[in-house]
Motif scaffolding. Structure first.
Motif, PDB file in Angstrom:
ATOM      1  N   HIS A   1      -8.636 -13.866 -47.664  1.00 40.39           N
ATOM      2  CA  HIS A   1      -9.840 -13.981 -48.498  1.00 40.39           C
ATOM      3  C   HIS A   1     -10.833 -14.967 -47.868  1.00 40.39           C
ATOM      4  CE1 HIS A   1      -8.914 -11.555 -52.120  1.00 40.39           C
ATOM      5  NE2 HIS A   1      -7.686 -11.688 -51.641  1.00 40.39           N
TER       6      HIS A   1
ATOM      7  N   ARG B   1      -6.522  -6.964 -46.883  1.00 42.59           N
ATOM      8  CA  ARG B   1      -6.593  -7.631 -48.171  1.00 42.59           C
ATOM      9  C   ARG B   1      -5.220  -7.804 -48.816  1.00 42.59           C
ATOM     10  NH1 ARG B   1      -6.116  -6.953 -53.316  1.00 42.59           N
ATOM     11  NH2 ARG B   1      -4.814  -5.179 -52.743  1.00 42.59           N
ATOM     12  N   THR B   2      -4.224  -7.046 -48.358  1.00 47.02           N
ATOM     13  CA  THR B   2      -2.959  -6.910 -49.079  1.00 47.02           C
ATOM     14  C   THR B   2      -2.103  -8.183 -48.984  1.00 47.02           C
ATOM     15  OG1 THR B   2      -3.205  -4.599 -48.459  1.00 47.02           O
ATOM     16  CG2 THR B   2      -1.220  -5.154 -49.613  1.00 47.02           C
ATOM     17  N   LEU B   3      -1.020  -8.223 -49.774  1.00 47.99           N
ATOM     18  CA  LEU B   3      -0.330  -9.469 -50.125  1.00 47.99           C
ATOM     19  C   LEU B   3      -0.047 -10.439 -48.979  1.00 47.99           C
ATOM     20  CD1 LEU B   3       0.788 -11.156 -52.404  1.00 47.99           C
ATOM     21  CD2 LEU B   3       2.958  -9.940 -52.200  1.00 47.99           C
ATOM     22  N   SER B   4       0.666 -10.018 -47.938  1.00 46.72           N
ATOM     23  CA  SER B   4       1.057 -10.970 -46.892  1.00 46.72           C
ATOM     24  C   SER B   4      -0.172 -11.591 -46.241  1.00 46.72           C
ATOM     25  CB  SER B   4       1.924 -10.287 -45.840  1.00 46.72           C
ATOM     26  OG  SER B   4       3.078  -9.767 -46.442  1.00 46.72           O
TER      27      SER B   4
ATOM     28  N   ALA C   1      -3.139 -11.849 -47.711  1.00 48.71           N
ATOM     29  CA  ALA C   1      -3.776 -12.696 -48.726  1.00 48.71           C
ATOM     30  C   ALA C   1      -3.089 -14.059 -48.755  1.00 48.71           C
ATOM     31  CB  ALA C   1      -3.709 -12.027 -50.099  1.00 48.71           C
ATOM     32  N   LEU C   2      -1.740 -14.065 -48.651  1.00 51.27           N
ATOM     33  CA  LEU C   2      -1.007 -15.333 -48.608  1.00 51.27           C
ATOM     34  C   LEU C   2      -1.375 -16.109 -47.345  1.00 51.27           C
ATOM     35  CD1 LEU C   2       2.578 -14.067 -49.630  1.00 51.27           C
ATOM     36  CD2 LEU C   2       0.983 -15.306 -51.086  1.00 51.27           C
TER      37      LEU C   2
ATOM     38  N   GLU D   1      -6.821  -2.034 -47.041  1.00 56.36           N
ATOM     39  CA  GLU D   1      -5.433  -2.257 -47.468  1.00 56.36           C
ATOM     40  C   GLU D   1      -4.531  -2.360 -46.235  1.00 56.36           C
ATOM     41  OE1 GLU D   1      -4.803  -3.196 -50.328  1.00 56.36           O
ATOM     42  OE2 GLU D   1      -6.520  -2.521 -51.497  1.00 56.36           O
ATOM     43  N   CYS D   2      -3.294  -2.763 -46.505  1.00 58.65           N
ATOM     44  CA  CYS D   2      -2.292  -3.158 -45.494  1.00 58.65           C
ATOM     45  C   CYS D   2      -2.427  -2.473 -44.137  1.00 58.65           C
ATOM     46  CB  CYS D   2      -0.888  -2.927 -46.027  1.00 58.65           C
ATOM     47  SG  CYS D   2       0.397  -3.603 -44.951  1.00 58.65           S
ATOM     48  N   LEU D   3      -2.543  -3.277 -43.072  1.00 57.48           N
ATOM     49  CA  LEU D   3      -2.687  -2.756 -41.716  1.00 57.48           C
ATOM     50  C   LEU D   3      -1.365  -2.769 -40.948  1.00 57.48           C
ATOM     51  CD1 LEU D   3      -6.126  -4.354 -40.728  1.00 57.48           C
ATOM     52  CD2 LEU D   3      -5.683  -1.964 -41.233  1.00 57.48           C
ATOM     53  N   ALA D   4      -0.262  -3.099 -41.650  1.00 55.18           N
ATOM     54  CA  ALA D   4       1.079  -3.063 -41.044  1.00 55.18           C
ATOM     55  C   ALA D   4       1.239  -4.028 -39.874  1.00 55.18           C
ATOM     56  CB  ALA D   4       1.464  -1.637 -40.639  1.00 55.18           C
TER      57      ALA D   4
ATOM     58  N   CYS E   1       1.972  -7.501 -40.949  1.00 52.81           N
ATOM     59  CA  CYS E   1       2.091  -8.590 -41.925  1.00 52.81           C
ATOM     60  C   CYS E   1       2.688  -9.874 -41.350  1.00 52.81           C
ATOM     61  CB  CYS E   1       2.930  -8.136 -43.104  1.00 52.81           C
ATOM     62  SG  CYS E   1       2.662  -6.415 -43.531  1.00 52.81           S
TER      63      CYS E   1
END
Lengths: 442, 183
Positions: free
Chosen positions: B111, B101-104, B106-107, B144-147, B149
């Protein structure tokens, strides 16, 4: 023009390079460990003896090697803090809990070249008189844990681990310990608590004052993600490339997508303060005459090193650069970041546990049509009251910095969003049964 | 959503495993793990992983068994299950789809990806938290972030990473899961 300079990832992506020990040995693997173990003790004139491990520690100190975490702390200095006289066992822990959003460098080493990590650990362990070490790997890297366990088994079978390594009198065992999805385990003392079988509540630490060393040495793996054509990991000599080169050069990020303009850069993992496109900074730099002078530097010309980014008010942190182009809704972006920190706060300290959640909630309402014009100031007020010694660990800073920087640098967008929501609500409430139509007598 | 009563994750007798038993190979693995640490308690997380890998979740019996094994109070183990997001107190779907779900990501469209899975599997794309299909085959969850990105959007299906997941790739992942024979 700067190019990638691969040291750590020298072989990782070569065709045919595999994570097994045979392949590593064919590429000169474990030669340095062999060499380190063979360093003979030296007798000094005053009768003291410099052992092999002493010698190694001195080498690391003079090399200027700095940690690749946020602070770029001197490795030799860190090792010098270890109490070697207490007689208590010394452990070494490799923090492989890679979890700062925007960062994906450790994964490459663990999955593609695990023996390099193990050899490095073995040398560091020998230098520090460590006989038991752990690799704390994030829980989601289940495959990575298997790869490491396989590699450790191979290393034991080849006498690079275990008792009397390579005929020396040195013993070392390394075990893999898996985390289970909590970001806070990346914080060093949280990690230790977690390794001890507890909740990862960070401990109170004495304050460290990072020494200003001024020199940058070695390479660094930079992770670039977001709105660039070539997201990926790039190993560069520290300080040799600018932020602009890393984002735009064909050798690195390859520039933005067609027709897009830069809006913002998060330069060192999602907790680093954001840069707005077009920002300029006044930074002290050493000129050709050898004197420090203040220079004005544009954002994209900032050298990507520890000190320049700190001087510009942010940090290179974990080396994770997230690029946002002009298609980005900046309020949504911050809401996303804040939701992460609200989820990941360990809950130990009230300002962080409550504050991170309040900020996330305010941003949720701003992105769901329920915002207020005053939300920008409200967010800032919360963010200003979390960090600065009010929390046990730096998570307080990590959750506040994005909010402080996004809201300060893009305030108009936050205010406009809240104001528009308020206007919409007023209009909705003033629908068919508007106030003016109510009977005057009631 | 189901009409089951509200579930706050508090262990209750319904969630107990009446047939709880530790097979010999698992116990051998656990005994070996404990030797890795100078103090038994340190093995807690690794034991919880071993339990969850074997049973699919961590039941109350499993918590109590680990506590007894490590000479701890059950709360010392239970508080880990509730703190660390990867441990589940109740069974999840056979195929656990974890979308970053985290930023990179999501960009990069995570979603849309999450919504795609939910629609395909008849789940509510706007519901919070993990959701499991009625047949118990799939759980869809935002994590959350799965590393990873650089290859957004990324996801995991159980322990396997999938990177750069387009809708087409998502459909292939679902198809592969559905074709897998039941254990």
């Amino acid at each position: 023009m700067p190019q990638e300079y691969r040291q750590i990832l020298k072989y990782a992506d070569e065709p045919g390079y595999t994570p097994d020990i045979e392949c590593y040995l064919r590429h000169g693997g474990y030669d340095i460990l062999r060499k380190a173990l063979a360093i003979p003790p030296r007798n000094l004139a005053d009768g003291r003896i410099v052992t092999g491990p002493d010698h190694l520690r001195q080498e690391v100190m003079t090399s200027g090697l700095r940690g690749r975490g946020g602070a770029g702390f001197s490795c030799g200095l860190k090792w010098s803090f270890v109490d070697r006289k207490s007689g208590k066992p010394i452990y070494l822990i490799c923090n492989a809990d890679e979890s700062e959003p925007g960062t994906f460098k450790d994964k490459q080493i663990i999955y593609k070249d695990p023996h390099q990590l193990i050899e490095g650990m073995a040398i560091a362990c020998y230098a520090n008189d460590v006989h038991l070490a752990y690799i704390y790997i994030r829980g989601e890297f289940a495959e990575g844990a298997k790869i490491l366990n396989r590699a450790l088994k191979e290393a034991r079978a080849r006498d690079f681990l275990g008792e009397n390594i390579l005929g020396s009198d040195y013993d070392l065992e390394i075990h893999v310990h898996r985390g289970a999805g909590a970001y806070i385990c990346g914080e060093e003392t949280g990690l230790i608590e977690s390794l001890e079988g507890k909740r990862a509540y960070p401990r109170i630490k004495p304050p460290y004052f990072p020494a200003v060393l001024g020199n940058n040495t070695g390479t660094r793996i930079v992770s670039i993600s977001g709105h660039v054509r070539k997201p990926g990991y790039y190993e560069v000599e520290v300080g040799k490339a600018t932020l602009g080169e890393l984002i735009n050069d064909p050798a690195f990020g390859g520039g933005l997508r067609e027709g897009r303009k830069l809006k913002a850069i998060i330069p060192g993992g999602s907790s680093a303060k954001v840069f707005k496109a077009g920002e300029k900074f006044k930074i002290k730099r050493r000129g050709p005459d050898g004197k420090d002078a203040e220079q004005e530097i544009e954002l994209l010309n900032l050298p990507y090193d520890f000190d320049s980014l700190i001087a510009a008010g942010s940090m290179s942190g974990s080396g994770g650069i997230i690029v946002l182009d002009d298609s980005t809704d900046i309020v949504e972006a911050l809401a996303n970041i804040s939701e992460f920190y609200a989820h990941e706060s360990c809950g130990q300290c009230t300002p962080c546990r409550e504050g991170s959640l309040w900020m996330s909630k305010a941003l949720q309402r701003l992105t769901h049509g329920e915002g207020r014009e005053a939300d920008a100031d409200y967010l800032m007020k919360i963010a200003d009251n979390i960090p600065g010694g009010r929390t046990v660990c730096a998570f307080g800073e990590a959750c506040s910095w994005p909010v402080q920087s996004f809201v300060a640098k893009f305030k108009d967008e936050f205010v406009a969003r809240g104001a528009a929501d308020e206007e919409n609500r007023t209009r909705r409430n003033a629908g068919p049964t508007a106030v003016g139509k109510l009977p005057a007598s009631s | 959503m189901s009409d089951a009563p509200l579930d706050h994750g508090i262990p209750n007798p319904l969630r107990e495993q009446p047939d709880f038993a530790i097979p010999a190979p698992l116990e051998a693995e656990i005994n070996e793990l404990i030797t890795h640490y100078p103090q038994k308690r340190s093995a807690s997380l690794m034991l919880l992983h071993a339990m969850q890998e074997h049973f699919g979740h961590v039941s109350r019996q499993a918590v109590e068994w680990i506590a007894a094994k490590l000479e701890l109070q059950p709360i010392n183990v239970y508080e880990l299950v509730t703190f660390y997001p990867m441990f589940h107190l109740k069974p999840v779907g056979k195929h656990h789809l974890k979308v970053c779900r985290t930023l990179s990501c999501a960009l990069g469209g995570s979603h849309k990806l999450h919504e795609h899975f939910c629609r395909k599997l008849g789940l509510d794309p706007h519901a919070h938290g993990a959701q499991t299909t009625k047949d118990g085959q799939f759980t869809v969850e935002f994590v959350e972030c799965l590393a990873s990105c650089g290859t957004a959007p990324v996801m995991m299906c159980n322990d396997t990473f999938h990177e750069g997941v387009s809708e087409k790739k998502a459909d292939e992942i679902l198809k592969q899961c559905q074709q897998q024979p039941s254990p």
